[in-house]
Design a protein around this motif. Structure first.
Motif, mmCIF file in Angstrom:
data_model
loop_
_atom_site.group_PDB
_atom_site.id
_atom_site.type_symbol
_atom_site.label_atom_id
_atom_site.label_comp_id
_atom_site.label_asym_id
_atom_site.label_seq_id
_atom_site.Cartn_x
_atom_site.Cartn_y
_atom_site.Cartn_z
ATOM 1 N N ALA A 135 0.799 -1.114 -0.019
ATOM 2 C CA ALA A 135 0.088 0.174 -0.023
ATOM 3 C C ALA A 135 0.835 1.091 0.019
ATOM 4 C CB ALA A 135 -0.787 -0.026 1.213
ATOM 5 N N PRO A 136 0.381 2.498 -0.010
ATOM 6 C CA PRO A 136 1.103 3.682 -0.058
ATOM 7 C C PRO A 136 1.954 3.807 1.012
ATOM 8 C CG PRO A 136 -0.960 3.996 -1.274
ATOM 9 C CD PRO A 136 -0.997 2.862 -0.689
ATOM 10 N N ASP A 137 1.518 3.335 2.131
ATOM 11 C CA ASP A 137 2.285 3.682 3.443
ATOM 12 C C ASP A 137 3.355 2.485 3.438
ATOM 13 O OD1 ASP A 137 0.685 1.258 4.177
ATOM 14 O OD2 ASP A 137 -0.268 2.058 5.709
ATOM 15 N N GLY A 138 3.557 1.708 2.634
ATOM 16 C CA GLY A 138 4.332 0.668 2.838
ATOM 17 C C GLY A 138 3.857 -0.657 3.437
ATOM 18 N N THR A 139 2.791 -0.624 3.705
ATOM 19 C CA THR A 139 2.042 -2.052 4.427
ATOM 20 C C THR A 139 2.159 -3.052 3.301
ATOM 21 O OG1 THR A 139 0.738 -0.836 5.873
ATOM 22 C CG2 THR A 139 0.077 -3.154 5.490
ATOM 23 N N PRO A 140 2.687 -4.185 3.272
ATOM 24 C CA PRO A 140 2.554 -5.304 2.399
ATOM 25 C C PRO A 140 1.273 -5.629 2.035
ATOM 26 C CG PRO A 140 4.018 -6.050 4.103
ATOM 27 C CD PRO A 140 3.535 -4.742 4.618
ATOM 28 N N VAL A 141 1.305 -6.182 0.882
ATOM 29 C CA VAL A 141 0.064 -6.461 0.354
ATOM 30 C C VAL A 141 0.092 -8.300 0.249
ATOM 31 C CG1 VAL A 141 -2.105 -6.531 -1.193
ATOM 32 C CG2 VAL A 141 -0.605 -4.327 -0.540
ATOM 33 N N PRO A 142 -0.101 -9.006 1.166
ATOM 34 C CA PRO A 142 0.027 -10.581 0.933
ATOM 35 C C PRO A 142 -1.172 -10.883 0.013
ATOM 36 C CG PRO A 142 -0.218 -9.989 3.342
ATOM 37 C CD PRO A 142 -0.458 -8.695 2.640
ATOM 38 N N GLY A 143 -0.708 -11.999 -0.931
ATOM 39 C CA GLY A 143 -1.585 -12.772 -1.727
ATOM 40 C C GLY A 143 -2.005 -11.770 -2.667
ATOM 41 N N ALA A 144 -1.422 -10.913 -3.207
ATOM 42 C CA ALA A 144 -1.616 -9.727 -4.496
ATOM 43 C C ALA A 144 -1.354 -10.847 -5.667
ATOM 44 C CB ALA A 144 -0.809 -8.576 -4.504
ATOM 45 N N ARG A 145 -2.270 -10.744 -6.285
ATOM 46 C CA ARG A 145 -1.983 -11.520 -7.777
ATOM 47 C C ARG A 145 -1.358 -10.597 -8.919
ATOM 48 N NH1 ARG A 145 -3.411 -16.436 -8.142
ATOM 49 N NH2 ARG A 145 -5.052 -16.558 -9.755
ATOM 50 N N ILE A 146 -0.329 -11.128 -9.405
ATOM 51 C CA ILE A 146 0.613 -10.477 -10.449
ATOM 52 C C ILE A 146 0.762 -11.219 -11.702
ATOM 53 C CG2 ILE A 146 2.910 -9.823 -10.785
ATOM 54 C CD1 ILE A 146 2.560 -10.668 -7.357
#
Ligand code: BEZ
Ligand code: FE
Length: 289
Positions: A135-146
């Protein structure tokens, strides 16, 4: 009253006056005003207008399940990038910049595990592409699809050369790990010409425009609760970064594919040594709740 040049817009917009959908009404009103303005400016002969209609007909006839000539036309006219840019201006500036989808996202990317290669042909310079989705604040996004897709080292997508590349070559659908990280192996893509064997190619030749795009890998990154981003990573130093045929380069998307000479690291990653390594972190904008 007879149809006249002076009153043509009023006559046609009046015919759409009962359109119940307000957005469709707005679009048709503007389309008629701009189309008639264009015709009054260009003043085509009937033969020229027929030529224009034949061109658009040929664009449609060139389309099939693996070929999208209308997207290509939109791209070379800068229309795709204008729509992209206007959409991006409505979104947070600290998210990863978007760019054109292009016409080659026409088959579903094969699901692959982190670290897999998307290249099943084995020619070209090996590389690792890695990053983290946050996210913009640096929080990781687990499970994002790429979802990634790219041309090979000769500048062709799998669907363009089915005799040379198996379908799915150069494509992969990855799921980020618990820390939002992703990594995969591939080959460094080449710059390439957009397809020129159709009416868009004829238009480029008639205009003495070159058809080339700088080397890049396409990405669509999405995760629940975030706005998906359609983008590319461009290879730093590639030809045509300054004159992309479809106007899609954004400097914030250019990355070094750095040469690495490290046999242990190559063996750990399952790559030949030497190889090249690019880092492309992706920042997703939270969806409005
Ligand atoms: C592409 O990058 O795949 C592409 C984009 C626009 C036109 C042609 C190709
Ligand atoms: Fe491409």
């Amino acid at each position: 009253m007879d149809f006249s040049e002076k009153d043509s817009v009023d006559a046609v917009t009046a015919s759409f006056a009962d359109t119940p959908d307000p957005r469709l009404a707005e679009v048709m009103d503007s389309l008629v005003r701009h189309l008639h303005g264009f015709l009054r400016e260009v003043r085509p002969s009937i033969a020229e207008w027929e030529q224009g209609i034949e061109f658009l007909t040929a664009i449609g006839q060139k389309c099939d399940d693996h070929r999208q000539e209308f997207i290509l036309l939109s791209d070379v006219l800068g229309a795709s990038m204008l729509v992209e840019t206007m959409e991006a201006s409505r979104q947070a500036q600290d998210a990863t910049a978007s760019t054109v989808l292009g016409p080659f996202h026409v088959v579903r990317s094969p699901e692959r595990a982190l670290g897999d290669t998307i290249d099943s042909v084995g020619t070209g310079e090996a590389c690792l592409i890695e990053g983290v989705v946050t996210a913009p604040d640096g929080t990781p996004v687990p499970g994002a699809r790429i979802d990634v897709w790219q041309a090979d080292d000769h500048g062709f997508y799998d669907v363009q050369v089915p005799d040379d590349q198996p379908l799915g070559n150069g494509r992969g659908l990855f799921t980020a790990d618990d820390d939002g990280r992703f990594w995969f192996r591939s080959i460094v893509p080449a710059h390439y010409p957009i397809p020129t064997d159709g009416p868009v190619g004829a238009l480029l030749r008639a205009s003495q425009r070159h058809p080339y795009r700088p080397a890049h890998v396409h990405f669509i990154v999405e995760a629940p609760g975030y706005v998906p981003v359609t983008t590319h990573v461009f290879v730093e130093g590639s030809a045509y970064l300054d004159s992309d045929a479809v106007f899609a380069v954004k400097q914030s998307l250019v990355r070094e594919f750095a040469p690495v000479d490290d046999p242990d690291e190559a063996a750990r990653l399952g790559l030949p040594n030497p190889f090249r390594r690019a880092r492309f972190d992706v920042v997703l904008q939270p969806a409005a709740s």
